[in-house]
Write a protein that holds these residues in place. Structure first.
Motif, PDB file in Angstrom:
ATOM      1  N   ALA A  59       0.836  -1.200   0.000  1.00  0.00           N
ATOM      2  CA  ALA A  59       0.000   0.000   0.000  1.00  0.00           C
ATOM      3  C   ALA A  59       0.873   1.253   0.000  1.00  0.00           C
ATOM      4  O   ALA A  59       2.030   1.219   0.448  1.00  0.00           O
ATOM      5  CB  ALA A  59      -0.906  -0.009   1.225  1.00  0.00           C
ATOM      6  N   GLN A  62       2.911   2.226   3.053  1.00  0.00           N
ATOM      7  CA  GLN A  62       2.873   1.062   3.952  1.00  0.00           C
ATOM      8  C   GLN A  62       3.227  -0.195   3.152  1.00  0.00           C
ATOM      9  O   GLN A  62       2.367  -1.014   2.858  1.00  0.00           O
ATOM     10  CB  GLN A  62       1.490   0.903   4.574  1.00  0.00           C
ATOM     11  CG  GLN A  62       0.988   2.108   5.342  1.00  0.00           C
ATOM     12  CD  GLN A  62      -0.399   1.868   5.903  1.00  0.00           C
ATOM     13  OE1 GLN A  62      -0.593   1.118   6.863  1.00  0.00           O
ATOM     14  NE2 GLN A  62      -1.395   2.500   5.286  1.00  0.00           N
ATOM     15  N   ILE A  67      -1.967  -4.820  -0.693  1.00  0.00           N
ATOM     16  CA  ILE A  67      -3.242  -4.530  -1.342  1.00  0.00           C
ATOM     17  C   ILE A  67      -3.471  -5.482  -2.514  1.00  0.00           C
ATOM     18  O   ILE A  67      -4.507  -5.442  -3.169  1.00  0.00           O
ATOM     19  CB  ILE A  67      -3.310  -3.077  -1.841  1.00  0.00           C
ATOM     20  CG1 ILE A  67      -2.168  -2.781  -2.833  1.00  0.00           C
ATOM     21  CG2 ILE A  67      -3.283  -2.104  -0.673  1.00  0.00           C
ATOM     22  CD1 ILE A  67      -2.291  -1.434  -3.526  1.00  0.00           C
ATOM     23  N   LEU A  82      -9.754  -3.529   0.530  1.00  0.00           N
ATOM     24  CA  LEU A  82      -8.698  -2.709   1.117  1.00  0.00           C
ATOM     25  C   LEU A  82      -8.339  -1.539   0.207  1.00  0.00           C
ATOM     26  O   LEU A  82      -8.076  -0.423   0.681  1.00  0.00           O
ATOM     27  CB  LEU A  82      -7.469  -3.576   1.397  1.00  0.00           C
ATOM     28  CG  LEU A  82      -6.322  -2.931   2.177  1.00  0.00           C
ATOM     29  CD1 LEU A  82      -6.817  -2.368   3.503  1.00  0.00           C
ATOM     30  CD2 LEU A  82      -5.211  -3.941   2.402  1.00  0.00           C
ATOM     31  N   ILE A  83      -8.349  -1.776  -1.089  1.00  0.00           N
ATOM     32  CA  ILE A  83      -8.047  -0.715  -2.053  1.00  0.00           C
ATOM     33  C   ILE A  83      -9.070   0.409  -1.939  1.00  0.00           C
ATOM     34  O   ILE A  83      -8.712   1.593  -1.935  1.00  0.00           O
ATOM     35  CB  ILE A  83      -7.992  -1.293  -3.482  1.00  0.00           C
ATOM     36  CG1 ILE A  83      -6.722  -2.134  -3.649  1.00  0.00           C
ATOM     37  CG2 ILE A  83      -8.029  -0.180  -4.524  1.00  0.00           C
ATOM     38  CD1 ILE A  83      -6.686  -2.954  -4.909  1.00  0.00           C
ATOM     39  N   LEU A  86      -8.577   2.331   1.422  1.00  0.00           N
ATOM     40  CA  LEU A  86      -7.413   3.213   1.444  1.00  0.00           C
ATOM     41  C   LEU A  86      -7.460   4.276   0.342  1.00  0.00           C
ATOM     42  O   LEU A  86      -6.633   5.190   0.336  1.00  0.00           O
ATOM     43  CB  LEU A  86      -6.134   2.397   1.310  1.00  0.00           C
ATOM     44  CG  LEU A  86      -5.845   1.387   2.430  1.00  0.00           C
ATOM     45  CD1 LEU A  86      -4.594   0.572   2.107  1.00  0.00           C
ATOM     46  CD2 LEU A  86      -5.682   2.093   3.773  1.00  0.00           C
ATOM     47  N   VAL A  88      -6.796   3.821  -2.886  1.00  0.00           N
ATOM     48  CA  VAL A  88      -5.623   3.637  -3.750  1.00  0.00           C
ATOM     49  C   VAL A  88      -6.024   3.819  -5.213  1.00  0.00           C
ATOM     50  O   VAL A  88      -7.014   3.241  -5.680  1.00  0.00           O
ATOM     51  CB  VAL A  88      -5.006   2.241  -3.542  1.00  0.00           C
ATOM     52  CG1 VAL A  88      -3.767   2.081  -4.426  1.00  0.00           C
ATOM     53  CG2 VAL A  88      -4.651   2.026  -2.082  1.00  0.00           C
ATOM     54  N   ILE A  93      -1.583   1.417  -8.539  1.00  0.00           N
ATOM     55  CA  ILE A  93      -1.590  -0.039  -8.652  1.00  0.00           C
ATOM     56  C   ILE A  93      -0.778  -0.485  -9.864  1.00  0.00           C
ATOM     57  O   ILE A  93       0.012  -1.442  -9.791  1.00  0.00           O
ATOM     58  CB  ILE A  93      -3.035  -0.571  -8.734  1.00  0.00           C
ATOM     59  CG1 ILE A  93      -3.757  -0.322  -7.408  1.00  0.00           C
ATOM     60  CG2 ILE A  93      -3.049  -2.060  -9.071  1.00  0.00           C
ATOM     61  CD1 ILE A  93      -5.249  -0.598  -7.467  1.00  0.00           C
TER      62      ILE A  93
END
Length: 219
Positions: A59, A62, A67, A82-83, A86, A88, A93
């Motif tokens: 991530a 992190q 992710i 999770l994506i 967060l 993202v 990606i």
């Protein structure tokens, strides 16, 4: 708690004794940490071991928080929940996927040192790592192996978060796990010795198991 990865591997090997001496079994270890675990299993069972380089997609800010993950054969799996959580971006990606794909290729070439892949078609494949938190890397590894038409896929891990067990079990033919804590934390917390494994040690352990298998006519 395990003293080290070698002890964890020996304990896992006992749970896999049914496969001892079978000529159609291959151990695939996720480097680097899964290799000492896989070495003990391959040695006990008397079968060859190879690496399966799967790379976590960290991530933003992190890198240890996965992710998603990539694996050989163009496999990419993403943790969509999770994506979204967060925020993202698709651009991030793609960027991290390209970076990790280069590292995957580099490590695969270095660890293999010119050796070809061990054929997996029709084989029982035991995928090994030193622990699982979210399971996203193992999921990518399993999908990569499945594309190579094995007879059976076994996932063998010393410790796995209990929440991940049902999903991981649904992906494979057999799941072997020794510890399933409800609060995993970091995988390293379950080992007294969780030192970094060097590339040189990875190559040495792979070569050792393959030499043993060749001497027994298993390759």
């Amino acid at each position: 708690m395990f003293r080290n990865r070698s002890e964890a591997g020996r304990k896992l090997a006992e749970k896999l004794s049914l496969y001892k001496g079978q000529g159609d079994v291959v151990v695939l270890a996720l480097p680097r940490g899964g290799v000492p675990v896989g070495y003990e299993i391959a040695t006990y069972l008397g079968v060859p071991m190879d690496v399966l380089v799967a790379r976590k997609l960290g991530a933003p800010g992190q890198p240890e928080l996965g992710i998603g993950a990539i694996a050989p054969g163009g496999i990419r799996v993403l943790d969509d929940r999770l994506i979204r959580l967060l925020g993202v971006s698709k651009e991030y990606i793609e960027k991290v996927s390209q970076e990790e794909a280069q590292e995957l290729q580099r490590r695969t070439q270095e660890y293999r040192d010119g050796r070809p892949d061990i054929p997996l078609e029709g084989k029982t494949v035991i995928i090994v790592d030193d622990g699982l938190a979210t399971g996203v890397t193992a999921r990518a590894a399993v999908e990569s192996v499945r594309r190579r038409n094995p007879k059976k896929i076994i996932l063998a891990i010393p410790v796995c978060a209990s929440q991940a067990i049902p999903f991981m079990r649904s992906l494979v033919d057999e799941l072997v796990c020794l510890l399933t804590p409800s609060e995993l934390g970091a995988v390293g917390l379950w080992y007294s010795d969780f030192r970094q494994i060097s590339d040189e040690e990875v190559k040495r352990l792979i070569e050792s198991t393959q030499e043993q298998a060749q001497s027994k006519g298993e390759m």
